[in-house]
Design a protein around this motif. Sequence first.
Motif, PDB file in Angstrom:
ATOM      1  N   ARG A 105      36.133  15.716 -13.212  1.00  0.00           N
ATOM      2  CA  ARG A 105      35.482  17.006 -13.758  1.00  0.00           C
ATOM      3  C   ARG A 105      34.034  17.324 -13.221  1.00  0.00           C
ATOM      4  O   ARG A 105      33.865  18.345 -12.920  1.00  0.00           O
ATOM      5  CB  ARG A 105      35.360  16.934 -15.507  1.00  0.00           C
ATOM      6  CG  ARG A 105      34.640  18.092 -16.046  1.00  0.00           C
ATOM      7  CD  ARG A 105      34.207  17.567 -17.548  1.00  0.00           C
ATOM      8  NE  ARG A 105      33.160  16.588 -17.689  1.00  0.00           N
ATOM      9  CZ  ARG A 105      32.679  15.977 -18.525  1.00  0.00           C
ATOM     10  NH1 ARG A 105      33.356  15.782 -19.579  1.00  0.00           N
ATOM     11  NH2 ARG A 105      31.796  15.218 -18.303  1.00  0.00           N
ATOM     12  N   ASP A 106      33.388  16.441 -13.035  1.00  0.00           N
ATOM     13  CA  ASP A 106      31.940  16.466 -12.920  1.00  0.00           C
ATOM     14  C   ASP A 106      31.650  16.322 -11.083  1.00  0.00           C
ATOM     15  O   ASP A 106      30.679  17.162 -10.654  1.00  0.00           O
ATOM     16  CB  ASP A 106      30.914  15.657 -13.552  1.00  0.00           C
ATOM     17  CG  ASP A 106      30.804  16.020 -14.791  1.00  0.00           C
ATOM     18  OD1 ASP A 106      31.286  17.042 -15.333  1.00  0.00           O
ATOM     19  OD2 ASP A 106      30.530  15.012 -15.597  1.00  0.00           O
ATOM     20  N   GLY A 125      34.621  16.026  -8.888  1.00  0.00           N
ATOM     21  CA  GLY A 125      35.849  16.373  -7.935  1.00  0.00           C
ATOM     22  C   GLY A 125      36.608  15.305  -7.451  1.00  0.00           C
ATOM     23  O   GLY A 125      37.854  15.466  -6.838  1.00  0.00           O
ATOM     24  N   LEU A 181      29.835  19.806 -10.265  1.00  0.00           N
ATOM     25  CA  LEU A 181      30.962  20.676 -10.233  1.00  0.00           C
ATOM     26  C   LEU A 181      30.819  21.231 -11.776  1.00  0.00           C
ATOM     27  O   LEU A 181      30.734  20.593 -12.919  1.00  0.00           O
ATOM     28  CB  LEU A 181      32.330  20.252  -9.822  1.00  0.00           C
ATOM     29  CG  LEU A 181      32.434  20.008  -8.296  1.00  0.00           C
ATOM     30  CD1 LEU A 181      31.446  19.488  -7.692  1.00  0.00           C
ATOM     31  CD2 LEU A 181      33.791  19.788  -7.990  1.00  0.00           C
ATOM     32  N   GLN A 182      31.139  22.535 -11.687  1.00  0.00           N
ATOM     33  CA  GLN A 182      31.647  23.264 -13.208  1.00  0.00           C
ATOM     34  C   GLN A 182      32.705  24.014 -13.127  1.00  0.00           C
ATOM     35  O   GLN A 182      33.258  24.529 -12.139  1.00  0.00           O
ATOM     36  CB  GLN A 182      30.179  23.908 -13.553  1.00  0.00           C
ATOM     37  CG  GLN A 182      28.975  23.293 -13.869  1.00  0.00           C
ATOM     38  CD  GLN A 182      27.848  24.306 -14.156  1.00  0.00           C
ATOM     39  OE1 GLN A 182      27.284  24.983 -13.149  1.00  0.00           O
ATOM     40  NE2 GLN A 182      27.457  24.490 -15.353  1.00  0.00           N
ATOM     41  N   ASP A 183      33.481  23.915 -14.231  1.00  0.00           N
ATOM     42  CA  ASP A 183      34.740  24.492 -14.528  1.00  0.00           C
ATOM     43  C   ASP A 183      34.678  25.827 -15.164  1.00  0.00           C
ATOM     44  O   ASP A 183      34.126  25.946 -16.047  1.00  0.00           O
ATOM     45  CB  ASP A 183      35.656  23.618 -15.376  1.00  0.00           C
ATOM     46  CG  ASP A 183      37.109  24.181 -15.405  1.00  0.00           C
ATOM     47  OD1 ASP A 183      37.302  25.356 -15.268  1.00  0.00           O
ATOM     48  OD2 ASP A 183      38.000  23.109 -15.531  1.00  0.00           O
ATOM     49  N   THR A 227      36.933  28.378 -15.016  1.00  0.00           N
ATOM     50  CA  THR A 227      38.456  28.812 -14.984  1.00  0.00           C
ATOM     51  C   THR A 227      38.647  29.940 -16.254  1.00  0.00           C
ATOM     52  O   THR A 227      39.159  30.847 -15.961  1.00  0.00           O
ATOM     53  CB  THR A 227      39.619  27.752 -15.519  1.00  0.00           C
ATOM     54  OG1 THR A 227      39.102  26.540 -14.161  1.00  0.00           O
ATOM     55  CG2 THR A 227      40.929  28.149 -15.046  1.00  0.00           C
ATOM     56  N   GLU A 228      38.319  29.554 -17.207  1.00  0.00           N
ATOM     57  CA  GLU A 228      38.343  30.687 -18.581  1.00  0.00           C
ATOM     58  C   GLU A 228      37.632  31.763 -18.268  1.00  0.00           C
ATOM     59  O   GLU A 228      37.957  32.909 -18.722  1.00  0.00           O
ATOM     60  CB  GLU A 228      37.967  29.762 -19.739  1.00  0.00           C
ATOM     61  CG  GLU A 228      38.914  28.760 -20.080  1.00  0.00           C
ATOM     62  CD  GLU A 228      40.340  29.054 -20.175  1.00  0.00           C
ATOM     63  OE1 GLU A 228      40.690  30.198 -20.751  1.00  0.00           O
ATOM     64  OE2 GLU A 228      41.379  28.459 -19.602  1.00  0.00           O
ATOM     65  N   VAL A 232      43.054  26.476 -11.405  1.00  0.00           N
ATOM     66  CA  VAL A 232      41.509  26.032 -11.793  1.00  0.00           C
ATOM     67  C   VAL A 232      40.719  26.760 -10.899  1.00  0.00           C
ATOM     68  O   VAL A 232      40.938  26.999  -9.844  1.00  0.00           O
ATOM     69  CB  VAL A 232      41.422  24.496 -11.750  1.00  0.00           C
ATOM     70  CG1 VAL A 232      41.599  23.941 -10.364  1.00  0.00           C
ATOM     71  CG2 VAL A 232      40.126  24.036 -12.407  1.00  0.00           C
ATOM     72  N   LYS A 288      36.502  25.954  -9.887  1.00  0.00           N
ATOM     73  CA  LYS A 288      35.392  25.196 -10.059  1.00  0.00           C
ATOM     74  C   LYS A 288      34.366  25.940  -9.172  1.00  0.00           C
ATOM     75  O   LYS A 288      34.438  26.623  -8.068  1.00  0.00           O
ATOM     76  CB  LYS A 288      35.751  23.899  -9.523  1.00  0.00           C
ATOM     77  CG  LYS A 288      36.787  23.082 -10.228  1.00  0.00           C
ATOM     78  CD  LYS A 288      36.540  22.654 -11.587  1.00  0.00           C
ATOM     79  CE  LYS A 288      35.747  21.463 -11.784  1.00  0.00           C
ATOM     80  NZ  LYS A 288      36.218  20.340 -11.558  1.00  0.00           N
ATOM     81  N   ALA A 299      44.648  22.006  -8.742  1.00  0.00           N
ATOM     82  CA  ALA A 299      43.455  21.310  -9.283  1.00  0.00           C
ATOM     83  C   ALA A 299      43.045  20.455  -8.408  1.00  0.00           C
ATOM     84  O   ALA A 299      41.854  20.424  -8.336  1.00  0.00           O
ATOM     85  CB  ALA A 299      43.920  21.007 -10.813  1.00  0.00           C
ATOM     86  N   ASN A 315      39.319  20.249  -6.600  1.00  0.00           N
ATOM     87  CA  ASN A 315      38.505  19.180  -6.913  1.00  0.00           C
ATOM     88  C   ASN A 315      38.107  18.452  -5.802  1.00  0.00           C
ATOM     89  O   ASN A 315      36.953  18.353  -5.531  1.00  0.00           O
ATOM     90  CB  ASN A 315      38.929  18.504  -7.924  1.00  0.00           C
ATOM     91  CG  ASN A 315      38.965  18.851  -9.461  1.00  0.00           C
ATOM     92  OD1 ASN A 315      37.892  19.508  -9.750  1.00  0.00           O
ATOM     93  ND2 ASN A 315      39.992  19.092 -10.157  1.00  0.00           N
TER      94      ASN A 315
END
Length: 606
Positions: free
Chosen positions: A303-304, A306, A318-320, A322-323, A338, A340, A415, A419
């Motif tokens: 998550r942070d 990759g 890293l930041q997600d 996607t939404e 995804v 990022k 993903a 990442n």
Amino acid sequence: MSEQMDERSYDEYRVIEDLGGWKRTHSCNELTAANIGDEVLLMGWVQFRRDHGGLIFIDLRDREGLTQVVFSPEHNTDAHERAHAIRSEYVVAVKGVVRARPDGMINTGMKTGEVEIVVDEWKLLNTSDTPPFAIEDRTDASEMLRLKYRFLDLRRPVLAKNFILRNKAAQSVRRYLDGRGFLEVETPVLTKSTPEGARDFLVPSRLNNGEFYALPQSPQLFKQMLMVSGLDRYFQIVKCFRDEDLRADRQPEFTQIDIEMSFTDEEQVMDLAENMVRTLFKETIDVELPSEFPRMTFAEAIRDYGVDKPDVRFDLKLQDVTEIFRGSDFKVFGKAEVVKVLRVPNGGELSRKEIDEYTKFVEIYGSKGLAWIKVKEDAWQSPIVKFFSEDEKAKLAEITGVKPGDILFFQAGQADIANTALGSLRIKLGERFGLIDEKAFAPMWVTDFPLLEYNPDEKRYVARHHPFTSPQPGQLDTVSEKPDEALARAYDLVLNGNEIGGGSIRIHTPEMQEKMFKALGISEEEARSKFGFLMDALKFGAPPHGGIAFGLDRLIMIMCGAKSIRDVIAFPKTQKATCLMTEAPGTVSSRQLRELGIRLREKKEA
């Protein structure tokens, strides 16, 4: 003798002598002001020779360092006359008295820089051709040339120091494990091929034509056998072999610190390994590592950062997002699995040429491109900004905290590709902007790995570590019903973005091992053929056990500050797995092939 010696007199003074009972008293990096007045005898290679008119100076070198040696006509005329014949890389023995260097001649950069030896007697032990490159730390010789003459390359002080450190590290490990009840046990080098991972190196059997041994990728199954045997605590500093494509930090043959324990769990293995590494750093390079290594789950690392081996010496994450872009008019983001983003403070100074180079870099990891935004005082500069809504821009600015002068890099798509590509770019950017403290050591544990991962080429699940890793408690049914959700009792020790050690708690019951093989698509017949001896052993009271293996070469590389793993392996292979010095691999005679029952297929002409 004059400097213009004729060929006859030159050869006269190049007569090679034997030791004649002479014995070294000191290394070439040992003498200090405390030795002034001592009679000493040193042996080594001539690093430099300098003729200052009356006096001749040489720097004498061995693996430990340098000592300045002086030939004076007033002190010993014959020794001085003969010294005119000395050249670089000649092997000599010198006997003389230690004296202080004259005022203004002290070399504070050398341990022996306060003293020199004035020669009473010396012997020429061997001459040398002119080396193909200078035997110095700084050399412009290509790596290929240095590998061809590796026996000369190893004379360079920077490499000699690497192997002195490597030896100290190995002895530290042995002392540590011996003090905790571990037995050093050797396991076979000729074994059975169990291809479940990298390719095996195969060795044909002369006595059993048509059958082959394999060189071990690791002693995994044998160390589990040792636990079943009741030896309880095992270790080995062992050579391993994998026939895989090479990079700067990989070799076809490499060395592991291999450890296995009975009646243990994750915490006990990790505690032992952590303390061993802490002791190793202190004893070997006098570095104090943290009293407790931080931990991060696999999911948090991906998550942070990759990647599952994050370099935490610098804080970019890293930041997600996607939404934010779900259903966006910018289809590349709107339809991606995804999205990022990586914010680089003050990264807006990057040129378009540099950004293009980074775009090519991420393609190595399967990325189809690299989106970016430069944030100016009055606008966002990028080819993609025109596709963003004001709401998307506002949410992006809020999540990333972006400021004027920053740059944002994006990866969108599958993903694992997004990442890995952005996580790898993060390291490049950390180096580019000087965010990484090259002298720092930041160890950390990564835990809770997926037990299995889907291989689309084989259309089945494969073990992420190896097929003998135990699932976490209560997940036995998950292995067969939801294999992509099962977590392993596995743990990796990461140092400065490198995996230096990895291990797990093993499966120790035949029922669970059979279930694992089934989840991996390994039939009962195949399991019996490949791993029958393991399945038999598990039926005879196998204790709960687990362990860890450290890549010694990679660990030493980091401790030395070397850029390539080849700098800490005495006789390494190239990226094509060849040895330029010995010219291996090579052809063998027809007779040897006939004895092995092997016939080579003729090469097709281009």
